[in-house]
Every structure is written in C-alpha cells, then in structure tokens.
Design a protein around this motif. Structure first.
Motif, PDB file in Angstrom:
ATOM      1  N   ALA A 113       0.838  -1.192   0.000  1.00  0.00           N
ATOM      2  CA  ALA A 113       0.000   0.000   0.000  1.00  0.00           C
ATOM      3  C   ALA A 113       0.876   1.246   0.000  1.00  0.00           C
ATOM      4  O   ALA A 113       1.924   1.283   0.649  1.00  0.00           O
ATOM      5  CB  ALA A 113      -0.922   0.006   1.213  1.00  0.00           C
ATOM      6  N   VAL A 114       0.442   2.260  -0.732  1.00  0.00           N
ATOM      7  CA  VAL A 114       1.186   3.512  -0.840  1.00  0.00           C
ATOM      8  C   VAL A 114       0.239   4.658  -0.516  1.00  0.00           C
ATOM      9  O   VAL A 114      -0.711   4.917  -1.247  1.00  0.00           O
ATOM     10  CB  VAL A 114       1.769   3.700  -2.257  1.00  0.00           C
ATOM     11  N   GLN A 115       0.485   5.312   0.610  1.00  0.00           N
ATOM     12  CA  GLN A 115      -0.310   6.482   0.973  1.00  0.00           C
ATOM     13  C   GLN A 115       0.601   7.702   0.946  1.00  0.00           C
ATOM     14  O   GLN A 115       1.249   8.045   1.931  1.00  0.00           O
ATOM     15  CB  GLN A 115      -0.966   6.331   2.346  1.00  0.00           C
ATOM     16  N   MET A 116       0.643   8.344  -0.217  1.00  0.00           N
ATOM     17  CA  MET A 116       1.554   9.464  -0.417  1.00  0.00           C
ATOM     18  C   MET A 116       0.880  10.545  -1.247  1.00  0.00           C
ATOM     19  O   MET A 116       0.097  10.238  -2.148  1.00  0.00           O
ATOM     20  CB  MET A 116       2.829   8.999  -1.158  1.00  0.00           C
ATOM     21  N   PRO A 117       1.181  11.816  -0.963  1.00  0.00           N
ATOM     22  CA  PRO A 117       0.772  12.877  -1.888  1.00  0.00           C
ATOM     23  C   PRO A 117       1.666  12.828  -3.128  1.00  0.00           C
ATOM     24  O   PRO A 117       2.558  11.977  -3.235  1.00  0.00           O
ATOM     25  CB  PRO A 117       1.005  14.155  -1.074  1.00  0.00           C
ATOM     26  N   MET A 118       1.435  13.723  -4.074  1.00  0.00           N
ATOM     27  CA  MET A 118       2.227  13.740  -5.299  1.00  0.00           C
ATOM     28  C   MET A 118       3.568  14.423  -5.033  1.00  0.00           C
ATOM     29  O   MET A 118       3.806  15.577  -5.357  1.00  0.00           O
ATOM     30  CB  MET A 118       1.478  14.462  -6.415  1.00  0.00           C
ATOM     31  N   VAL A 119       4.454  13.650  -4.401  1.00  0.00           N
ATOM     32  CA  VAL A 119       5.801  14.116  -4.097  1.00  0.00           C
ATOM     33  C   VAL A 119       6.790  13.349  -4.977  1.00  0.00           C
ATOM     34  O   VAL A 119       6.439  12.317  -5.568  1.00  0.00           O
ATOM     35  CB  VAL A 119       6.116  13.920  -2.599  1.00  0.00           C
ATOM     36  N   PRO A 120       8.045  13.816  -5.095  1.00  0.00           N
ATOM     37  CA  PRO A 120       8.979  13.182  -6.036  1.00  0.00           C
ATOM     38  C   PRO A 120       9.171  11.684  -5.818  1.00  0.00           C
ATOM     39  O   PRO A 120       9.370  10.932  -6.785  1.00  0.00           O
ATOM     40  CB  PRO A 120      10.279  13.956  -5.800  1.00  0.00           C
ATOM     41  N   GLU A 121       9.126  11.225  -4.567  1.00  0.00           N
ATOM     42  CA  GLU A 121       9.393   9.811  -4.288  1.00  0.00           C
ATOM     43  C   GLU A 121       8.305   8.881  -4.806  1.00  0.00           C
ATOM     44  O   GLU A 121       8.529   7.670  -4.943  1.00  0.00           O
ATOM     45  CB  GLU A 121       9.554   9.596  -2.777  1.00  0.00           C
ATOM     46  N   VAL A 122       7.112   9.399  -5.098  1.00  0.00           N
ATOM     47  CA  VAL A 122       5.999   8.519  -5.443  1.00  0.00           C
ATOM     48  C   VAL A 122       6.228   7.784  -6.759  1.00  0.00           C
ATOM     49  O   VAL A 122       5.788   6.634  -6.924  1.00  0.00           O
ATOM     50  CB  VAL A 122       4.665   9.303  -5.464  1.00  0.00           C
ATOM     51  N   VAL A 123       6.949   8.389  -7.706  1.00  0.00           N
ATOM     52  CA  VAL A 123       7.157   7.731  -8.999  1.00  0.00           C
ATOM     53  C   VAL A 123       8.135   6.562  -8.879  1.00  0.00           C
ATOM     54  O   VAL A 123       7.811   5.444  -9.308  1.00  0.00           O
ATOM     55  CB  VAL A 123       7.597   8.746 -10.070  1.00  0.00           C
ATOM     56  N   PRO A 124       9.343   6.748  -8.308  1.00  0.00           N
ATOM     57  CA  PRO A 124      10.204   5.571  -8.141  1.00  0.00           C
ATOM     58  C   PRO A 124       9.572   4.488  -7.268  1.00  0.00           C
ATOM     59  O   PRO A 124       9.806   3.299  -7.493  1.00  0.00           O
ATOM     60  CB  PRO A 124      11.485   6.130  -7.507  1.00  0.00           C
ATOM     61  N   VAL A 125       8.767   4.864  -6.297  1.00  0.00           N
ATOM     62  CA  VAL A 125       8.076   3.868  -5.465  1.00  0.00           C
ATOM     63  C   VAL A 125       7.151   3.013  -6.322  1.00  0.00           C
ATOM     64  O   VAL A 125       7.152   1.772  -6.241  1.00  0.00           O
ATOM     65  CB  VAL A 125       7.296   4.556  -4.328  1.00  0.00           C
ATOM     66  N   GLN A 126       6.344   3.648  -7.171  1.00  0.00           N
ATOM     67  CA  GLN A 126       5.419   2.894  -8.023  1.00  0.00           C
ATOM     68  C   GLN A 126       6.180   1.997  -9.006  1.00  0.00           C
ATOM     69  O   GLN A 126       5.785   0.851  -9.253  1.00  0.00           O
ATOM     70  CB  GLN A 126       4.495   3.846  -8.783  1.00  0.00           C
ATOM     71  N   LEU A 127       7.267   2.491  -9.561  1.00  0.00           N
ATOM     72  CA  LEU A 127       8.052   1.686 -10.495  1.00  0.00           C
ATOM     73  C   LEU A 127       8.725   0.520  -9.774  1.00  0.00           C
ATOM     74  O   LEU A 127       8.797  -0.597 -10.321  1.00  0.00           O
ATOM     75  CB  LEU A 127       9.106   2.544 -11.190  1.00  0.00           C
ATOM     76  N   ALA A 128       9.212   0.755  -8.564  1.00  0.00           N
ATOM     77  CA  ALA A 128       9.869  -0.311  -7.804  1.00  0.00           C
ATOM     78  C   ALA A 128       8.889  -1.451  -7.510  1.00  0.00           C
ATOM     79  O   ALA A 128       9.261  -2.636  -7.569  1.00  0.00           O
ATOM     80  CB  ALA A 128      10.447   0.243  -6.503  1.00  0.00           C
ATOM     81  N   ILE A 129       7.664  -1.112  -7.178  1.00  0.00           N
ATOM     82  CA  ILE A 129       6.652  -2.143  -6.913  1.00  0.00           C
ATOM     83  C   ILE A 129       6.436  -2.992  -8.161  1.00  0.00           C
ATOM     84  O   ILE A 129       6.342  -4.227  -8.089  1.00  0.00           O
ATOM     85  CB  ILE A 129       5.337  -1.497  -6.445  1.00  0.00           C
ATOM     86  N   ALA A 130       6.395  -2.339  -9.327  1.00  0.00           N
ATOM     87  CA  ALA A 130       6.240  -3.081 -10.586  1.00  0.00           C
ATOM     88  C   ALA A 130       7.433  -3.992 -10.828  1.00  0.00           C
ATOM     89  O   ALA A 130       7.276  -5.154 -11.234  1.00  0.00           O
ATOM     90  CB  ALA A 130       6.066  -2.102 -11.744  1.00  0.00           C
ATOM     91  N   HIS A 131       8.646  -3.499 -10.586  1.00  0.00           N
ATOM     92  CA  HIS A 131       9.853  -4.314 -10.819  1.00  0.00           C
ATOM     93  C   HIS A 131       9.907  -5.521  -9.877  1.00  0.00           C
ATOM     94  O   HIS A 131      10.447  -6.568 -10.238  1.00  0.00           O
ATOM     95  CB  HIS A 131      11.102  -3.457 -10.649  1.00  0.00           C
ATOM     96  N   LEU A 132       9.336  -5.395  -8.696  1.00  0.00           N
ATOM     97  CA  LEU A 132       9.304  -6.511  -7.750  1.00  0.00           C
ATOM     98  C   LEU A 132       8.275  -7.568  -8.133  1.00  0.00           C
ATOM     99  O   LEU A 132       8.286  -8.672  -7.577  1.00  0.00           O
ATOM    100  CB  LEU A 132       8.989  -6.000  -6.338  1.00  0.00           C
ATOM    101  N   GLY A 133       7.368  -7.222  -9.046  1.00  0.00           N
ATOM    102  CA  GLY A 133       6.255  -8.116  -9.321  1.00  0.00           C
ATOM    103  C   GLY A 133       5.246  -8.111  -8.191  1.00  0.00           C
ATOM    104  O   GLY A 133       4.420  -9.026  -8.061  1.00  0.00           O
ATOM    105  N   ALA A 134       5.310  -7.087  -7.354  1.00  0.00           N
ATOM    106  CA  ALA A 134       4.374  -6.941  -6.239  1.00  0.00           C
ATOM    107  C   ALA A 134       3.102  -6.255  -6.736  1.00  0.00           C
ATOM    108  O   ALA A 134       2.983  -5.883  -7.910  1.00  0.00           O
ATOM    109  CB  ALA A 134       5.022  -6.152  -5.101  1.00  0.00           C
ATOM    110  N   VAL A 135       2.157  -6.088  -5.823  1.00  0.00           N
ATOM    111  CA  VAL A 135       0.862  -5.506  -6.163  1.00  0.00           C
ATOM    112  C   VAL A 135       0.738  -4.157  -5.461  1.00  0.00           C
ATOM    113  O   VAL A 135       0.794  -4.085  -4.220  1.00  0.00           O
ATOM    114  CB  VAL A 135      -0.292  -6.430  -5.736  1.00  0.00           C
ATOM    115  N   ALA A 136       0.578  -3.083  -6.230  1.00  0.00           N
ATOM    116  CA  ALA A 136       0.443  -1.741  -5.663  1.00  0.00           C
ATOM    117  C   ALA A 136      -0.998  -1.504  -5.223  1.00  0.00           C
ATOM    118  O   ALA A 136      -1.943  -1.845  -5.940  1.00  0.00           O
ATOM    119  CB  ALA A 136       0.857  -0.686  -6.685  1.00  0.00           C
ATOM    120  N   LEU A 137      -1.141  -0.897  -4.042  1.00  0.00           N
ATOM    121  CA  LEU A 137      -2.466  -0.506  -3.557  1.00  0.00           C
ATOM    122  C   LEU A 137      -2.383   0.963  -3.137  1.00  0.00           C
ATOM    123  O   LEU A 137      -1.989   1.275  -2.009  1.00  0.00           O
ATOM    124  CB  LEU A 137      -2.886  -1.385  -2.376  1.00  0.00           C
ATOM    125  N   PRO A 138      -2.713   1.891  -4.036  1.00  0.00           N
ATOM    126  CA  PRO A 138      -2.655   3.310  -3.674  1.00  0.00           C
ATOM    127  C   PRO A 138      -3.805   3.687  -2.749  1.00  0.00           C
ATOM    128  O   PRO A 138      -4.939   3.226  -2.917  1.00  0.00           O
ATOM    129  CB  PRO A 138      -2.778   4.017  -5.033  1.00  0.00           C
TER     130      PRO A 138
END
Length: 572
Positions: A113-138
C-alpha cells in the motif's frame, strides 16, 4: 471497434422501483462463477490475438520505454520546493529500491500500500513495486485511521509506504491510531519520524545501502496475468470495493491515445486515484514530459503552466475555473495549452466553451476504476461532440446500454452502461461482488446511466444511486444541475435527495453562489419553470454553502450532503 447501442427510459413512472426491487432485478441478471471465468478466458485470447496483450509485464514495459526515451523529464513541485529528474534517473532509483526491498524479504505478489501525496518519491516507489512483481495498492493521502484500517485489512497488505509528515499532517501519528492487520509486517517511511512494529524501514537508508546494480536474483517480475494493482473505490457509497488489475489490463490502458502530444502534461491530481496513476505511467511508457504539484493551488497551477509551457492538462470543472481565474488575476500566459481533458457528470457545455474561449480545446472522457478509459473525445471533434458527449469508445472497448433485465434497448434514451475491453479489471478482492456485476459475455455493469447517439458517442447522465424517487417518479439530478448552472448567480450545484414521510424522497439543491450573489428557492423554481422543466423535478429545498465537500479527486461528496440532510430532517 464495436459500439452496441441500446437504451431505456428512466422517466417513465411505471419503471420507478424501490431499492429492493432494483436489487432483485439485478440478481436476475447474475451470472455464476464458471461463466465469468469462461467469458474472461475467451476475451483474453481475443485481446492477445488483436495485439492488446503483448506478453510483457509492467516492469518489462517500463524498462523498454526508458531505453526509447531516457531523457524525458519529470518536474515536481512540493512543500520542499522544485525537483526534476529524467525517467532514466527515476527508473535507476526504482530498481535500486526494488533490490533493497527484495533483500528485506518483499516478494512477487506481496501487496504494498502507498499512501503518499504527489511528491517526487511517489514515482520511483510505483516503479519499484512493478519491478518486484508486487501488487500496488494506492490510498488517498487524506484518508484517516478508520479508512486506513478498512483498506489495509481488506487488501491484506504486507507493506505500507508513507511519508513521516506532509504539510502539517503527521502520517506516522495517524497510522498509530489505526488498527493494523496481522498481514502488515513492514512500514517503509520516507523521513525519520515514526516507528512501527514489527518492522520499520527508512527510504533513505534503503537507497544508501550497498547495491552493485547487478544482483536481481531475489526479484521475479512475474507473469503478464499476475495482479499488478488494487484500487479501492472512493467510499462515497458505503464499504469500498477492492478492484484488481493485472499487468495486462494496466498496460492495455496505454494503447489508448489519451494524450494529445508529447507534453509537458500538468497534473495536481493525488496519486491515490486512478487518474493520477494513469498520468504517471503515461509519462514513463509514452515518454511524455510531466509536471506535478503536491496539492491543488490555482495560482501555482497557472504559474507552472506558464513556466514549463505546458501543452496539456485536465481535471474537474473546479480546477478549470480556478486555473483560468488565477491566470487572469496574475497575468499568466496559458497560450501553450492546446488540450484540456475533463470527466464527470458535472462537466457542461459551459465549461467546454470556457476552455475554448481561453484558447485551448477541451473535451470530456469517461472512465472508472474498473475500466479506466471507456471513451474519449478527439480534440479535433466538433464542439457539439466535445461539449455534450463523453466521446466514443476507446480502441478495443465495446459499450452497450441495457435495461434492468440486461436487454439491449434502442438508441437515444438512458439506461445502464455495460462495457468490456482489454483494460477492464480482472475482478474484485471480494469475488462474490462479481456475480451481480457482469452480464453473460463478460459485459461489466458500471452502475452509470447514459445513452449512445447515432455516431457511437456516449453521454453519461447520472449514477443509478443518484436517482431521486419522489412519489414513485424517477428524477435525474444531473438534468436539474445542468439547468441550474445556467443561472448567473450559481457557481456550483449538487441536487440530492432528502427523506420525506409522504413521498419517500424530495429534491434539494445545494448551491455555491457566485461572489456577491443571493438566491431564493422561489428564484430557483422560476428559473426552472422558464425552461419548461416539469414541476415534479423542481427542488423543494435550497441550501447555500460556502464550498462543496469533495473527494480527493475533486468530485462532489453527495453522500456527505445526503447524510447532512437526513440528520437535519430526522425526527427530534
């Protein structure tokens, strides 16, 4: 592209029904689990054959896109100022984060789960979840402990990512007040605040950890059919639904020509909502320059659109009005904008004309978390299509309009919208909800009301849940709202039901007035009467408010308005 068009009339008194009757009719359309699964298998094979499903995972598609356009730049405005990076730099940081999380035990299929405003870290976080093959829950960043408890539990979340604080909100303190599920064993904090059991990780520490950039042995990016994203509905209608997307359905979204050009695209939408995620991944996968800000600020929006020569943006009508007013007040140059996308039943021809008068083309589109882009208006379309319809089906998407028995009915009258297409979700976290959500053939019942015209364009007119039933007559709030927005004293309006012992429900107009204006119920009725509006549709109550309650993505919280009215009309 196929558009099947049929409709039913909602205004017929004979068709009025109780909530229980509507539920029973929907149950008659229910399909069993075996049929749902068989329909999905047939459709998936078709979408593979048609080229919508390419055999890639989201991780593979991201890496390929970065190779094609590595120097595409993203710009971020937040409480800490301005930052910028290329998508190659962002993706390198994402892979470093993914490897560090893998070393910490996070694996393919884990829900993050990712509870973040639109800050710079949110993009690498979303990409990292994809690279892990994990499931993102915003999760919408303004949700408090109660919503967190509900979503983290229903989503069976293993790890939560939060900032320690943002613009006066103490995320760590808020999380401490939530009841955390047993599945949650890790909290990753951006910043130094907060400590949670059983484990707290720090974003900065993970990026500073030893990493040669080569050891991906702990990472499995998975299969194209694997779950990639869970979205929980906004909660305006009760218990949120968990909406599951796969790598395939998410990537199919990016076959839609949603963006008019290579940007820059500007957004202030929060990343807890599907609209912001679409923009984030469009920037990466299509190489479109992106400019973001961490909160809605009309003056800042006008400033950065001028500074970066933004060519396209979008939002709800409130954002359009604010942007144009700020540009006038601060003498900002918005002439670079050529495209403005808007969605929602609150968009009227007046708003499209407002954008056109400012020098850029505006158009409506329609989508929902289950099917992100059902339809979109071409910027080159006629003013009539751009201002009065929500566009034509996006590539690969099919639309039907059906009656309460799931039957197609003729063009031009309202009915429930049913859709299918390669970007359609793959199911709910509670599979039982699917049994009354689909028709045979894999058609998803959206719960939205609308009609198709002879050109295949769809117009969204209402939500089933928004229909007001007054003495057995169905009243469409959208129809009355559109008429009232033509009144010079009205800035915003929402028509909602309030309970009545005799008639069941009556209509109340909740209004935000233009500055310096006044309005009475008698004047509202006179305005509608002059437009030959049936008397039964006239609001019987008027409430003037300073501002509407809104969801994080700018939609009016009609559930909040209805709750207020119920409380005020309840017996003492």
């Amino acid at each position: 592209m196929t558009a099947l068009r049929t409709v039913r009339c909602l205004a017929d008194a004979k068709s009025a029904k109780t909530v229980e009757q509507a539920h029973q009719e929907r149950m008659k359309m229910a399909v069993d689990r075996a049929q749902i699964d068989a329909d999905r298998a047939v459709l998936r094979k078709r979408w593979i054959d048609e080229g919508f499903f390419t055999g890639e995972t989201l991780s593979q598609a991201i890496d390929a896109a970065v190779v094609r356009k590595p120097n595409t730049r993203d710009h971020f405005y937040s409480e800490h100022g301005y930052q910028t990076a290329t998508i190659a730099e962002i993706n390198a940081q994402a892979w470093k984060l993914a490897r560090a999380l893998a070393r910490a035990g996070i694996r393919k299929g884990d829900v993050i789960a990712v509870q973040m405003p639109m800050v710079p870290e949110v993009v690498p976080v979303q990409l990292a979840i994809a690279h892990l093959g994990a499931v993102a829950l915003p999760i919408v960043h303004t949700y408090g402990p109660a919503d967190l408890t509900t979503i983290l539990t229903a989503g069976r979340v293993r790890m939560l990512i939060i900032p320690d604080a943002w613009r006066g909100i103490d995320f760590a303190e808020r999380l401490a007040a939530a009841t955390l599920p047993q599945s949650l064993d890790t909290v990753l904090v951006i910043g130094n605040g907060g400590a949670f059991t059983p484990r707290t990780l720090r974003y900065g520490d993970l990026l500073a950890s030893d990493d040669d950039g080569k050891d991906d042995s702990l990472i499995s990016t998975g299969d194209p059919q694997d779950d990639s994203l869970i979205l929980f509905s906004s909660g305006t209608t009760g218990v949120p639904k968990g909406i599951r997307h796969s790598n395939e359905s998410i990537l199919a979204e990016y076959t839609v020509p949603f963006l008019a050009n290579d940007g820059p695209y500007f957004t202030m939408m929060p990343p807890g909502h599907i609209a912001a995620l679409v923009v984030i991944f469009h920037s990466i996968l299509k190489g479109v320059e992106m400019v973001t800000a961490d909160r809605w600020d009309a003056a800042l929006a006008a400033e950065v659109c001028e500074r970066h020569r933004v060519t396209q943006t979008g939002g709800v009508p409130l954002m359009l009005i604010g942007l144009l007013e700020a540009a006038r007040q601060d003498s900002r140059d918005l002439s670079s904008i050529v495209s403005y996308r808007m969605s929602g039943t609150a968009v009227t021809p007046h708003h499209i004309r407002m954008a056109s008068d400012a020098g850029f083309l505006a158009g409506r589109f329609y989508g929902l978390s289950e099917h992100p882009t059902v339809s979109v208006v071409n910027d080159n379309g006629s003013f009539a299509q751009r201002s009065t319809t929500d566009g034509v089906p996006s590539e690969g998407t099919e639309i039907r309009i059906v009656d309460d028995n799931g039957n197609d009915v003729p063009i031009g009258t309202d009915g429930e919208i049913a859709t299918r297409g390669p970007e359609l979700f793959i199911g709910y976290t509670d599979p039982s909800l699917e049994l009354t959500s689909f028709l045979p053939g894999g058609w998803f019942l959206t719960g939205d009301i609308g009609h198709l015209d002879e050109d295949g364009a769809i117009t969204i007119t209402d939500r089933k849940k928004d229909i007001i039933i007054r003495g057995g007559e169905n009243i469409s709030p959208k129809e009355i709202e559109d008429l009232l927005l033509d009144h010079s004293a009205i800035r915003e309006v929402a028509v909602v039901a309030y309970p009545d012992e005799r008639l069941g429900e009556r209509a109340c107009a909740v209004i935000v007035l233009e500055a310096g204006q006044t309005l009475t119920l008698a004047e509202v009725i006179a305005h509608l009467s002059a437009k030959d509006t049936a008397k039964l549709k006239w609001p019987e109550r008027l409430e003037c408010v300073e501002a509407m309650p809104l969801t994080a993505n700018g939609k009016v919280r009609k559930d909040v308005l209805r709750a207020r009215l119920r409380a005020e009309t309840a017996p003492a």
